[in-house]
Design an enzyme around this catalytic site. Structure first.
Site, PDB file in Angstrom:
ATOM      1  N   ARG A  80       0.847  -1.153   0.146  1.00 50.63           N
ATOM      2  CA  ARG A  80      -0.155  -0.096   0.118  1.00 50.63           C
ATOM      3  C   ARG A  80       0.905   1.299   0.206  1.00 50.63           C
ATOM      4  O   ARG A  80       2.115   1.423   0.475  1.00 50.63           O
ATOM      5  CB  ARG A  80      -0.970   0.108   1.358  1.00 50.63           C
ATOM      6  CG  ARG A  80      -1.836  -0.954   1.611  1.00 50.63           C
ATOM      7  CD  ARG A  80      -2.330  -0.998   2.966  1.00 50.63           C
ATOM      8  NE  ARG A  80      -2.835  -2.217   3.420  1.00 50.63           N
ATOM      9  CZ  ARG A  80      -3.985  -2.717   3.014  1.00 50.63           C
ATOM     10  NH1 ARG A  80      -4.872  -1.795   2.478  1.00 50.63           N
ATOM     11  NH2 ARG A  80      -4.589  -3.887   3.544  1.00 50.63           N
ATOM     12  N   HIS A 428     -19.251  47.222  -6.135  1.00 51.52           N
ATOM     13  CA  HIS A 428     -20.396  47.331  -5.317  1.00 51.52           C
ATOM     14  C   HIS A 428     -21.200  46.206  -5.185  1.00 51.52           C
ATOM     15  O   HIS A 428     -21.694  45.688  -3.982  1.00 51.52           O
ATOM     16  CB  HIS A 428     -21.392  48.260  -6.018  1.00 51.52           C
ATOM     17  CG  HIS A 428     -22.642  48.649  -5.594  1.00 51.52           C
ATOM     18  ND1 HIS A 428     -23.741  48.046  -5.670  1.00 51.52           N
ATOM     19  CD2 HIS A 428     -22.800  49.621  -4.725  1.00 51.52           C
ATOM     20  CE1 HIS A 428     -24.594  48.496  -5.056  1.00 51.52           C
ATOM     21  NE2 HIS A 428     -24.298  49.580  -4.341  1.00 51.52           N
ATOM     22  N   ARG A 591     -18.874  55.906   9.266  1.00 55.96           N
ATOM     23  CA  ARG A 591     -18.234  56.585   8.382  1.00 55.96           C
ATOM     24  C   ARG A 591     -18.818  57.615   7.619  1.00 55.96           C
ATOM     25  O   ARG A 591     -20.057  57.473   7.186  1.00 55.96           O
ATOM     26  CB  ARG A 591     -17.625  55.663   7.380  1.00 55.96           C
ATOM     27  CG  ARG A 591     -16.684  56.467   6.131  1.00 55.96           C
ATOM     28  CD  ARG A 591     -16.423  55.404   5.227  1.00 55.96           C
ATOM     29  NE  ARG A 591     -17.057  55.138   4.079  1.00 55.96           N
ATOM     30  CZ  ARG A 591     -16.950  54.251   3.289  1.00 55.96           C
ATOM     31  NH1 ARG A 591     -15.792  53.616   3.077  1.00 55.96           N
ATOM     32  NH2 ARG A 591     -18.172  53.764   2.509  1.00 55.96           N
ATOM     33  N   GLU A 718      -6.765  55.308   3.629  1.00 53.30           N
ATOM     34  CA  GLU A 718      -7.008  54.398   2.361  1.00 53.30           C
ATOM     35  C   GLU A 718      -6.348  54.975   1.125  1.00 53.30           C
ATOM     36  O   GLU A 718      -6.457  54.584  -0.093  1.00 53.30           O
ATOM     37  CB  GLU A 718      -8.680  54.041   2.046  1.00 53.30           C
ATOM     38  CG  GLU A 718      -9.322  55.497   1.990  1.00 53.30           C
ATOM     39  CD  GLU A 718     -10.801  55.055   2.093  1.00 53.30           C
ATOM     40  OE1 GLU A 718     -11.381  53.992   1.799  1.00 53.30           O
ATOM     41  OE2 GLU A 718     -11.652  55.947   2.440  1.00 53.30           O
ATOM     42  N   GLY A 739      -8.358  51.412   4.907  1.00 58.54           N
ATOM     43  CA  GLY A 739      -9.474  51.007   3.979  1.00 58.54           C
ATOM     44  C   GLY A 739      -8.629  50.400   2.810  1.00 58.54           C
ATOM     45  O   GLY A 739      -8.146  51.039   1.866  1.00 58.54           O
ATOM     46  N   ASN A 741      -9.429  48.388   0.600  1.00 56.58           N
ATOM     47  CA  ASN A 741      -9.975  48.241  -0.593  1.00 56.58           C
ATOM     48  C   ASN A 741      -9.438  49.488  -1.600  1.00 56.58           C
ATOM     49  O   ASN A 741      -8.922  49.127  -2.580  1.00 56.58           O
ATOM     50  CB  ASN A 741     -11.359  48.111  -0.680  1.00 56.58           C
ATOM     51  CG  ASN A 741     -12.127  47.141   0.136  1.00 56.58           C
ATOM     52  OD1 ASN A 741     -11.480  45.982   0.271  1.00 56.58           O
ATOM     53  ND2 ASN A 741     -13.328  47.232   0.608  1.00 56.58           N
ATOM     54  N   ASP A 742      -9.726  50.704  -1.134  1.00 57.62           N
ATOM     55  CA  ASP A 742      -9.189  51.677  -1.940  1.00 57.62           C
ATOM     56  C   ASP A 742      -7.757  51.639  -1.690  1.00 57.62           C
ATOM     57  O   ASP A 742      -7.114  51.963  -2.761  1.00 57.62           O
ATOM     58  CB  ASP A 742      -9.647  52.936  -1.293  1.00 57.62           C
ATOM     59  CG  ASP A 742     -11.121  53.380  -1.977  1.00 57.62           C
ATOM     60  OD1 ASP A 742     -11.044  53.536  -3.074  1.00 57.62           O
ATOM     61  OD2 ASP A 742     -12.146  53.468  -1.217  1.00 57.62           O
ATOM     62  N   CYS A 804     -10.328  48.011   8.211  1.00 60.60           N
ATOM     63  CA  CYS A 804     -11.776  47.452   7.621  1.00 60.60           C
ATOM     64  C   CYS A 804     -12.183  47.394   6.340  1.00 60.60           C
ATOM     65  O   CYS A 804     -13.320  47.139   5.730  1.00 60.60           O
ATOM     66  CB  CYS A 804     -12.858  48.843   8.160  1.00 60.60           C
ATOM     67  SG  CYS A 804     -12.388  50.172   7.373  1.00 60.60           S
TER      68      CYS A 804
HETATM   69  C1  PEP Z   1     -12.164  50.537   1.747  1.00 59.57           C
HETATM   70  O1  PEP Z   1     -11.803  51.315   0.851  1.00 59.57           O
HETATM   71  O2  PEP Z   1     -11.180  49.616   2.109  1.00 59.57           O
HETATM   72  C2  PEP Z   1     -13.286  50.529   2.564  1.00 59.57           C
HETATM   73  C3  PEP Z   1     -13.395  49.955   3.416  1.00 59.57           C
HETATM   74  O3  PEP Z   1     -14.243  51.651   2.077  1.00 59.57           O
HETATM   75  P1  PEP Z   1     -15.053  51.278   0.784  1.00 59.57           P
HETATM   76  O4  PEP Z   1     -14.976  49.843   0.318  1.00 59.57           O
HETATM   77  O5  PEP Z   1     -16.435  51.777   1.256  1.00 59.57           O
HETATM   78  O6  PEP Z   1     -14.463  52.042  -0.180  1.00 59.57           O
HETATM   79 MG    MG Z   2     -12.909  53.164   0.592  1.00 62.84          MG
END
Ligand code: PEP
Ligand code: MG
Length: 853
Positions: A80, A428, A591, A718, A739, A741-742, A804
């Site tokens: 095996r 979005h 925010r 951000e 932030g 994401n931005d 965040c």
């Molecule tokens: C970000 O930009 O990380 C954030 C938390 O804000 P949003 O996604 O609303 O731009």
């Molecule tokens: Mg943002």
């Protein structure tokens, strides 16, 4: 069993003291040694190390005669695979090695000619196909299982191989070892296991074991047993037993196979061989206790006598993994911290959402970015209004759009899932989908979206229309035709127990991003420690707010703007009061308004006409004003704090609503200390200007109400500049929230709404290891976060730091955030449990490294 003088770590009899280890001999060999140490009835076994097997693949064989001498004369053997991780696979086991004409005669005397013939025939066929690599078709016409079938099989072998079936057990064993070693080193096998996380140079060990036959006189057979249900993790003896069988045949034995425990559905091993069953059960319980794991046991009964051939970790669904770990800890078998480490945080997703069942048929129409996990089935609709109409009829629907905009929000609430052509992990649709726990796929650009004509074309050219039923699998990113089988979400008491243990271990906070009372309630249900980001713009898309909002945008003077904002103020106040009440004194970080104003304006003719009516203006005038507000790069334009500085009445109104709500909610609940956050800051002066106005609003509310309150003002870091200038910015802030994401968008210069178009190609080609909107890019974006934390703390001692962006819910990114000293992460409510467990695991691993565990 004694070690013999032949034994070396490379080829060793498995005894309690032999040198056998998982990284050198594989998990199966190690497990067999543990079973031997427990004195279980394990047949004699020899383990071959990874390096020996590697040598075999290159043509250097070990002393095969020496291996055979470790076994009783005349016994049959099986080989095996034993890889380091059982999930990496390996070549199939080969049974009954050593079977030849002479042993056939001996065995016929012992167990009967028919059983002996069956064993011999099976070996000839397995050897022919898997070792000599003959065409399996040559055995197609052989139906007989007895001596006739054996004769036919031997002849077929001889005809095809142009030599008689090898009679020497040493040659048979050598060839089996060689073929298994080579199969492991083949390119296909290597690529397959690498896909499961195996390193390039993963090794294979082999175990050579004496066969317990499972065929013959008296009660003979084989079976598989485990003490838990693999799907639910509940205690339940599962598996099957089949008389006169070998290996794992019982699992495919259909109605001939017996249940193990007494069962109303049919006969059982417990009734057939009560003593062997009781012994088997006792062994299984001992294995659980001493191997500290739920195991699946392969066993054989030979003339009434039980043999344990093998034990492997029982397979388990994520739900079962949680239950098994908690039960092992509650039974005192493993400590709690180990139970926490045994559950993969990513796998929790499957417990938090409905999923497409593993065994469901998948008719794949297309694929995109898996933006929000879980699965939902419904009829296709192409507009937010149709989604609402569908919900009003009580019909589940999937909202299909090129991309979503804030005005689609009510349609998104009404839909069961969302599919968009464009977008990435932080566009979005993705952000809203995750917030609402709604399955969502974005960036499915290989499908064709004819939204006007209400047609969706699959990747393979099938045309779908409004009303057709599809399923969105937001966990895998696949769009499926029809309604495949689903499994329900399963957050039960056991899940909550595990989470409470996680909370006791972790050393960073976990909050939720929540914009509505429903989100806040979900956040509480998942035990978030407050709201880390309330995106207030999401509150403006309700029907009753949109018109005053548009009036405000079109107002000609500050005076007019104030008048329309006065209509929105009580609504915002009610929003915040509700959030504060739900969160019962836990921190709520609000925010201030972030997006560009023109997002609130209509884009199509019908919308422009409606607006002209509501504002009592000619359509041409409305159109002209809307066009004049358009921007080339709205995400880098008049948004965030830039709006707060140039149209300050909006932030004034929001600050007033927050402070009044603070007093209202504190009156009949726990005292509230609101946190107010300024978005998209890039310069210290922006913060000074906004802060001065907010302080003035606070003073006015205190005066009017005759009551005092405190609040904390913070800045979203951000933009790259905010991170670089964090030292001076921090002097005006109680907290900085990254932030990401931005920050990712701006650091890469990569639009978060358009990244979906090429992201999968970029990841496939290895340009990016991962989608940086999904897993934080620690080298670049992370460097800015790290600098921001250091510089921010230099500017203000004790300042609170958080993340965040969406990365706050991703286990790999959380590890980075914690390492650079972030105080808490904030993520979509449905990812809160994942973040809680990930954070706990990081703290536990640190304690283990420093010897505290
Ligand atoms: C970000 O930009 O990380 C954030 C938390 O804000 P949003 O996604 O609303 O731009
Ligand atoms: Mg943002």
């Amino acid at each position: 069993m004694q070690n013999t003088p032949f034994d070396t770590p490379d080829v060793t009899l498995i005894t309690p003291t032999a040198t056998v280890a998982t990284p050198t001999h594989g998990g199966r060999a190690k497990c067999l040694q543990r079973l031997v140490r427990l004195n279980l009835p394990v047949p004699q076994t020899v383990a071959l190390s990874f390096s020996t097997v590697h040598q075999i693949a290159t043509g250097v064989l070990p002393d095969v005669d020496g291996i055979l001498q470790r076994f009783k004369d005349g016994c049959l053997l099986c080989v095996r695979p034993s890889s380091e991780d059982p999930d990496w696979g390996g070549p199939g086991a080969v049974l009954n090695i050593g079977m030849n004409d002479a042993r056939f005669v001996e065995l016929s005397d012992r167990i009967g000619a028919d059983a002996a013939a069956q064993i011999y025939k099976r070996f000839v066929q397995t050897y022919a196909i898997h070792v000599a690599r003959l065409d399996p078709d040559i055995f197609d016409d052989i139906a007989d299982d007895g001596q006739i079938g054996l004769g036919q099989s031997l002849r077929a072998y001889e005809d095809e191989a142009e030599e008689g079936f090898p009679q020497s057990p040493a040659r048979q064993l050598a060839e089996v070892l060689r073929s298994m070693a080579r199969a492991w080193e083949g390119t296909t096998a290597r690529l397959l296991r690498q896909a499961k996380g195996a390193p390039m140079d993963a090794g294979l060990g082999l175990v050579v074991q004496e066969m317990a036959l499972g065929l013959g006189q008296g009660e003979c057979g084989s079976g598989v047993l485990q003490l838990v249900n693999s799907r639910t993790g509940e205690n339940q003896i599962t598996g099957r037993y089949l008389s006169q069988s070998q290996g794992r045949e019982a699992l495919d034995g259909g109605t001939r196979a017996l249940f193990l425990e007494r069962d109303p559905r049919g006969p059982s091993l417990e009734e057939l061989a009560p003593e062997a069953f009781a012994e088997l059960n006792a062994h299984a319980a001992l294995m659980r206790q001493r191997l500290r794991e739920e195991m699946q046991i392969e066993f054989t009964i030979e003339n009434g006598e039980l043999h344990i051939l093998d034990g492997v970790r029982a397979k388990r669904s994520p739900q079962a993994a949680v239950r098994i770990s908690v039960a092992l800890a509650e039974d005192g078998i493993i400590p709690r911290h180990e139970a926490l480490l045994r559950v993969d945080p990513h796998a929790l997703t499957e417990l938090l959402h409905r999923q497409v069942a593993d065994d469901a048929d998948r008719d794949v129409l297309g694929a995109g970015i898996a933006a929000s996990p879980g699965a939902a089935t419904g009829r296709i609709v192409f507009t937010a209004a149709d989604a609402q109409a569908s919900a009003a009829r009580g019909e589940a629907c999937i909202l299909v759009r090129r991309e979503t905009a804030p005005e689609d929000i009510r349609g998104m609430h009404a839909a069961s899932a969302i599919l968009t052509e464009r977008g990435g992990m932080t566009s979005h649709a993705a952000v809203i989908g995750r917030g609402m726990g709604l399955p969502c796929i974005v960036g499915a650009a290989r499908m064709k979206f004819h939204v006007q004509r209400k047609k969706l074309i699959s990747e393979d050219g099938r045309s779908l229309s409004e009303g057709d039923i599809i399923t969105i699998d937001g966990t895998s990113g696949q769009i499926l035709a029809g309604a495949p089988k689903m499994v329900e979400a399963a957050q039960d008491d056991v899940f909550r127990t595990l989470m409470s243990w996680a909370d006791a271990e972790r050393d960073i906070g976990v909050r939720a991003n929540a914009d509505t009372p429903a989100d806040a309630q979900t956040a509480r249900n998942f035990d978030a420690q407050g709201i880390g980001l309330c995106r207030t713009e999401h509150m403006f898309f309700e029907e009753d707010r949109l018109t005053p909002m548009r009036e405000m945008i079109f107002a000609n003077s500050a005076q007019d703007r104030k008048a329309t904002l006065a209509l929105i103020l009580p609504m915002q106040r009610a929003d915040f009061t509700e959030l504060f009440r739900i969160m019962q004194g836990q921190p709520v970080c609000i925010r201030l308004f972030d997006p560009p104003l023109h997002e609130f304006l209509p884009h199509d003719r019908a919308g422009l006409r409606d607006m002209a009516e509501a504002l009592d203006m000619p359509v041409s005038e409305v159109t002209r004003r809307v066009e004049s507000m358009g921007e080339y790069n709205p995400m880098l334009g008049m948004r965030g704090v830039r709006l707060g500085v140039t149209v300050p009445e909006i932030y004034d109104m929001q600050a007033r609503a927050i402070f009044e709500a603070t007093l209202d909610a504190s009156r009949d609940g726990a005292p509230v200390v609101p946190e107010i956050m300024i978005p998209l800051v890039s310069a210290k002066r922006e913060v000074e200007i906004v802060r001065t106005r907010i302080d003035a609003v606070a003073a006015a509310v205190r005066n009017e109400r005759g009551k005092d309150f405190t609040y904390r003002l913070g800045v979203m870091a951000e933009t790259p500049r905010a991170c670089l200038r964090a030292e001076e910015i921090a002097q005006h802030a109680h907290f900085l929230s990254f932030g990401t994401n931005d920050l990712t968008q701006m650091t890469y210069g990569l639009s978060r709404d358009d990244a979906g178009r090429f992201m999968s190609d970029y990841v496939k080609l290895g340009v990016f290891n991962e989608d940086p909107f999904h897993v934080l890019d620690t080298d670049g974006v992370g460097e800015l976060v790290k600098l921001g934390v250091q510089r921010g703390r230099a500017g203000r001692e004790g300042i609170t730091m958080s993340v965040c962006g969406e990365h706050g819910g991703n286990p790999e990114s959380i590890a980075f955030c914690r390492a650079v000293g972030v105080d808490y992460v904030s993520c979509s409510p449905f990812r809160v449990p994942i973040a809680r467990l990930s954070a706990a695991q990081l703290a536990i691993r640190d304690k283990m490294e420093s010897g505290k565990y």
